[in-house]
Design an enzyme around this catalytic site. Structure first.
Site, mmCIF file in Angstrom:
data_model
loop_
_atom_site.group_PDB
_atom_site.id
_atom_site.type_symbol
_atom_site.label_atom_id
_atom_site.label_comp_id
_atom_site.label_asym_id
_atom_site.label_seq_id
_atom_site.Cartn_x
_atom_site.Cartn_y
_atom_site.Cartn_z
ATOM 1 N N ARG A 179 0.788 -1.291 0.207
ATOM 2 C CA ARG A 179 -0.115 0.047 0.023
ATOM 3 C C ARG A 179 0.795 1.082 0.058
ATOM 4 O O ARG A 179 1.988 1.136 0.525
ATOM 5 C CB ARG A 179 -0.929 0.049 1.024
ATOM 6 C CG ARG A 179 -0.267 -0.113 2.628
ATOM 7 C CD ARG A 179 0.267 1.361 3.078
ATOM 8 N NE ARG A 179 0.409 1.396 4.518
ATOM 9 C CZ ARG A 179 1.089 2.338 5.071
ATOM 10 N NH1 ARG A 179 1.666 3.108 4.361
ATOM 11 N NH2 ARG A 179 1.144 2.304 6.471
ATOM 12 N N GLU A 207 -6.985 7.401 7.652
ATOM 13 C CA GLU A 207 -5.840 8.084 8.351
ATOM 14 C C GLU A 207 -4.995 9.170 7.342
ATOM 15 O O GLU A 207 -4.919 10.220 7.528
ATOM 16 C CB GLU A 207 -4.821 6.912 8.687
ATOM 17 C CG GLU A 207 -3.478 7.451 9.282
ATOM 18 C CD GLU A 207 -2.606 6.647 9.809
ATOM 19 O OE1 GLU A 207 -2.904 5.736 10.199
ATOM 20 O OE2 GLU A 207 -1.198 6.768 9.644
ATOM 21 N N ARG A 264 -5.435 5.892 0.511
ATOM 22 C CA ARG A 264 -4.804 4.655 0.868
ATOM 23 C C ARG A 264 -4.931 3.848 -0.433
ATOM 24 O O ARG A 264 -6.065 3.482 -0.672
ATOM 25 C CB ARG A 264 -4.933 4.039 1.959
ATOM 26 C CG ARG A 264 -4.360 4.707 3.234
ATOM 27 C CD ARG A 264 -2.913 4.430 3.445
ATOM 28 N NE ARG A 264 -2.357 5.251 4.600
ATOM 29 C CZ ARG A 264 -2.290 4.660 5.759
ATOM 30 N NH1 ARG A 264 -2.556 3.305 6.015
ATOM 31 N NH2 ARG A 264 -1.738 5.492 6.676
ATOM 32 N N CYS A 273 0.760 10.592 9.393
ATOM 33 C CA CYS A 273 1.708 10.333 10.392
ATOM 34 C C CYS A 273 3.139 10.115 9.829
ATOM 35 O O CYS A 273 3.407 9.793 8.640
ATOM 36 C CB CYS A 273 1.235 8.775 10.635
ATOM 37 S SG CYS A 273 2.615 7.770 12.106
ATOM 38 N N THR A 329 5.417 8.427 10.240
ATOM 39 C CA THR A 329 6.095 7.161 9.855
ATOM 40 C C THR A 329 5.956 6.791 8.246
ATOM 41 O O THR A 329 6.310 5.676 7.861
ATOM 42 C CB THR A 329 5.724 5.794 10.767
ATOM 43 O OG1 THR A 329 4.128 5.842 10.345
ATOM 44 C CG2 THR A 329 5.916 6.306 12.249
ATOM 45 N N ARG A 359 4.136 0.521 2.346
ATOM 46 C CA ARG A 359 4.153 -0.630 3.233
ATOM 47 C C ARG A 359 3.871 -1.770 2.299
ATOM 48 O O ARG A 359 2.827 -2.124 2.080
ATOM 49 C CB ARG A 359 3.140 -0.365 4.461
ATOM 50 C CG ARG A 359 3.216 -1.415 5.593
ATOM 51 C CD ARG A 359 2.874 -0.958 6.945
ATOM 52 N NE ARG A 359 1.427 -1.891 7.015
ATOM 53 C CZ ARG A 359 1.312 -2.952 7.407
ATOM 54 N NH1 ARG A 359 2.085 -3.892 7.699
ATOM 55 N NH2 ARG A 359 -0.136 -3.552 7.537
ATOM 56 N N ARG A 363 3.578 -7.036 12.960
ATOM 57 C CA ARG A 363 2.303 -6.627 13.490
ATOM 58 C C ARG A 363 1.607 -7.801 13.529
ATOM 59 O O ARG A 363 2.018 -9.071 13.029
ATOM 60 C CB ARG A 363 1.502 -5.629 12.389
ATOM 61 C CG ARG A 363 2.335 -4.305 12.375
ATOM 62 C CD ARG A 363 1.499 -3.264 11.485
ATOM 63 N NE ARG A 363 2.205 -2.008 11.014
ATOM 64 C CZ ARG A 363 1.716 -1.075 10.426
ATOM 65 N NH1 ARG A 363 0.677 -1.216 10.021
ATOM 66 N NH2 ARG A 363 2.336 0.313 10.472
ATOM 67 N N GLU A 398 -2.002 -3.296 12.714
ATOM 68 C CA GLU A 398 -1.302 -2.253 13.932
ATOM 69 C C GLU A 398 -2.215 -2.537 15.094
ATOM 70 O O GLU A 398 -3.284 -2.517 14.877
ATOM 71 C CB GLU A 398 -1.169 -0.930 13.385
ATOM 72 C CG GLU A 398 -0.261 -0.232 13.735
ATOM 73 C CD GLU A 398 0.146 1.170 13.522
ATOM 74 O OE1 GLU A 398 -0.778 1.636 12.478
ATOM 75 O OE2 GLU A 398 1.012 1.817 13.864
HETATM 76 P P1 ADP Z 1 -1.893 0.001 7.007
HETATM 77 O O1 ADP Z 1 -0.649 0.213 7.485
HETATM 78 O O2 ADP Z 1 -2.067 -0.111 5.854
HETATM 79 O O3 ADP Z 1 -2.692 0.886 7.447
HETATM 80 P P2 ADP Z 1 -2.936 -1.939 9.126
HETATM 81 O O4 ADP Z 1 -1.926 -2.108 10.177
HETATM 82 O O5 ADP Z 1 -3.794 -0.707 9.647
HETATM 83 O O6 ADP Z 1 -1.923 -1.335 7.932
HETATM 84 O O7 ADP Z 1 -3.806 -3.017 8.471
HETATM 85 C C1 ADP Z 1 -4.925 -2.723 7.886
HETATM 86 C C2 ADP Z 1 -5.469 -4.006 7.221
HETATM 87 O O8 ADP Z 1 -4.589 -4.429 6.152
HETATM 88 C C3 ADP Z 1 -5.595 -5.132 8.116
HETATM 89 O O9 ADP Z 1 -6.877 -5.578 8.023
HETATM 90 C C4 ADP Z 1 -4.588 -6.083 8.172
HETATM 91 O O10 ADP Z 1 -4.724 -7.244 8.428
HETATM 92 C C5 ADP Z 1 -4.486 -5.837 6.531
HETATM 93 N N1 ADP Z 1 -3.357 -6.449 6.026
HETATM 94 C C6 ADP Z 1 -2.027 -5.979 6.087
HETATM 95 N N2 ADP Z 1 -1.038 -6.758 5.439
HETATM 96 C C7 ADP Z 1 -1.647 -7.850 4.995
HETATM 97 C C8 ADP Z 1 -1.253 -8.854 4.073
HETATM 98 N N3 ADP Z 1 -0.184 -9.050 3.639
HETATM 99 N N4 ADP Z 1 -2.528 -9.737 3.627
HETATM 100 C C9 ADP Z 1 -3.694 -9.522 4.038
HETATM 101 N N5 ADP Z 1 -4.215 -8.578 4.877
HETATM 102 C C10 ADP Z 1 -3.067 -7.630 5.545
HETATM 103 MG MG MG Z 2 -3.544 1.378 9.507
#
Ligand code: ADP
Ligand code: MG
Length: 367
Positions: A133, A232, A236, A278, A280, A287, A316, A321
């Site tokens: 993303r 956020e 995205r 953010c 980060t 990411r 994570r 997160e």
């Molecule tokens: P972001 O940094 O994109 O905001 P988050 O940690 O907030 O990520 O997670 C957002 C969603 O993306 C969550 O539902 C998480 O489980 C999902 N997610 C992240 N990586 C993967 C992946 N490799 N496969 C499936 N779902 C994922």
């Molecule tokens: Mg997030």
């Protein structure tokens, strides 16, 4: 524009800041905010406000003051905050992105080719899914805490108009959160497509005002390309699919991003790169993550995190997160997003995940 026309923080804000700072200083918080917000820096910044939106230091750090368990604890309420409050943002940026000092400049964007990142798990033994993303902010709009309800509607309208022009693999439909059935919303969250609701870190940062106005998700037909609107960040852009074909997932995100960039103007800074809410996420905003099962390494999360850190990776939980790992599924991604190109950020993740899989195989052979 600002509804708080003052040139320095008023008394009631200063009182809240002083009390919050004392609470943070007395706590055992492990946040980057606590680590870097020294008393001299705090005293220097506490009265300042950003020129256009009058955002204060409290607007930046209230989430970290309220949530002492934050990892970082600071957000930029508007793009100018990165300059006005540079004395606290810069050391945190330098620390998080592992080397982005005062003189550093984020490099020009370079995505390279997805084909350079072969499938991380061709036998499908470890990786359940791969996701890449990035985030974008729309020029001339501040970030969440300064957006009015009307701004949210305007942004949603601008973004969804462009989304409706996407074609081929990226063509899809926008689902606004307003009017979405709760069970539909929960299913989308459980399947990892949609952002969760009620994130206390974002709420304390004043990032969830007027919820659910202006928020929603765009989904392509194959459910492999998604765009989050006004969570956020303003946007995205997400590409995801089952398995470990990072190159293919990355390529799909690049094409989607390029299509949107034809019609939308994004906020950026000559030193910091793409601007996000953010710190980060600044720079590349990339990411790249896998949902991965590492039965041996995963037995001890602390050890797994230590090993991941050596490869500049972040661990994570299964739902993202601030969540726990369920059934041994971890979300592991690149942690650095700044001071390197998109290609290098994804390359760092590819190399790190390959190394973790190799270490897992070695552990397995020992038994
Ligand atoms: P972001 O940094 O994109 O905001 P988050 O940690 O907030 O990520 O997670 C957002 C969603 O993306 C969550 O539902 C998480 O489980 C999902 N997610 C992240 N990586 C993967 C992946 N490799 N496969 C499936 N779902 C994922
Ligand atoms: Mg997030």
């Amino acid at each position: 524009m600002s509804v708080r026309p003052y040139s320095m923080a008023p008394c009631e804000i200063l009182e809240l800041l002083e009390a919050g700072y004392q609470k943070l200083a007395d706590s055992d918080s492990k946040s980057l905010l606590k680590k870097h917000l020294t008393k001299p820096i705090f005293d220097k910044l506490k009265t300042k406000v950003t020129p256009s939106y009058c955002s204060t230091l409290l607007d930046c750090i209230q989430s970290g003051l309220c949530n002492l368990d934050s990892n970082v604890g600071i957000y930029a309420p508007d793009p100018e905050a990165y300059q006005t409050f540079a004395e606290i943002f810069d050391p945190i940026i330098n620390d998080y992105h592992k080397g982005f000092g005062k003189g550093a400049k984020h490099p020009a964007s370079c995505f390279g080719y997805g084909a350079d990142f072969p499938d991380l798990d061709p036998e499908q033994k470890f990786i359940l899914s791969t996701r890449v993303r990035c985030g974008r902010s729309i020029q001339d709009f501040p970030f969440n805490p300064c957006l009015s309800e009307d701004d949210y509607r305007k942004l949603e309208c601008m973004i969804t108009n462009v989304l409706s022009t996407l074609c081929n693999e990226h063509a899809g439909k926008y689902y606004p959160l307003v009017g979405m059935e709760k069970d539909v919303q929960q299913k989308l969250i459980d399947k990892h497509y949609l952002f969760k609701e009620g994130d206390r870190f974002l709420q304390a940062a004043n990032a969830s005002r007027f919820w659910p106005t202006g928020r929603g998700i765009f989904i392509n037909r194959a459910r492999t390309f998604l765009v989050w609107v006004n969570e956020e960040d303003h946007i995205r852009i997400i590409s995801m699919e089952r398995g470990g074909d990072l190159g293919r997932v990355y390529e799909r995100m690049i094409i989607g991003l390029e299509s949107l960039a034809h019609s939308l103007k994004f906020s950026s800074d000559s030193r910091l790169g793409n601007l996000t809410f953010c710190p980060t996420n600044l720079g590349t905003t990339i990411r790249a993550s896998v949902h991965i099962k590492l039965p041996h390494l995963g037995k001890d999360r602390a050890k797994l995190e230590e090993m991941a850190k050596k490869h500049n990776l972040q661990v994570r939980g299964t739902s993202g997160e601030h969540t726990e790992a369920k059934d041994g599924v971890y979300d592991i991604s690149n942690s650095r997003r700044m001071g390197l190109t998109e290609y290098q950020a994804v390359g760092e993740m590819h190399k790190g995940i390959s190394a973790l899989i190799e270490a897992e195989c070695k552990e397995c052979c020992k038994k």
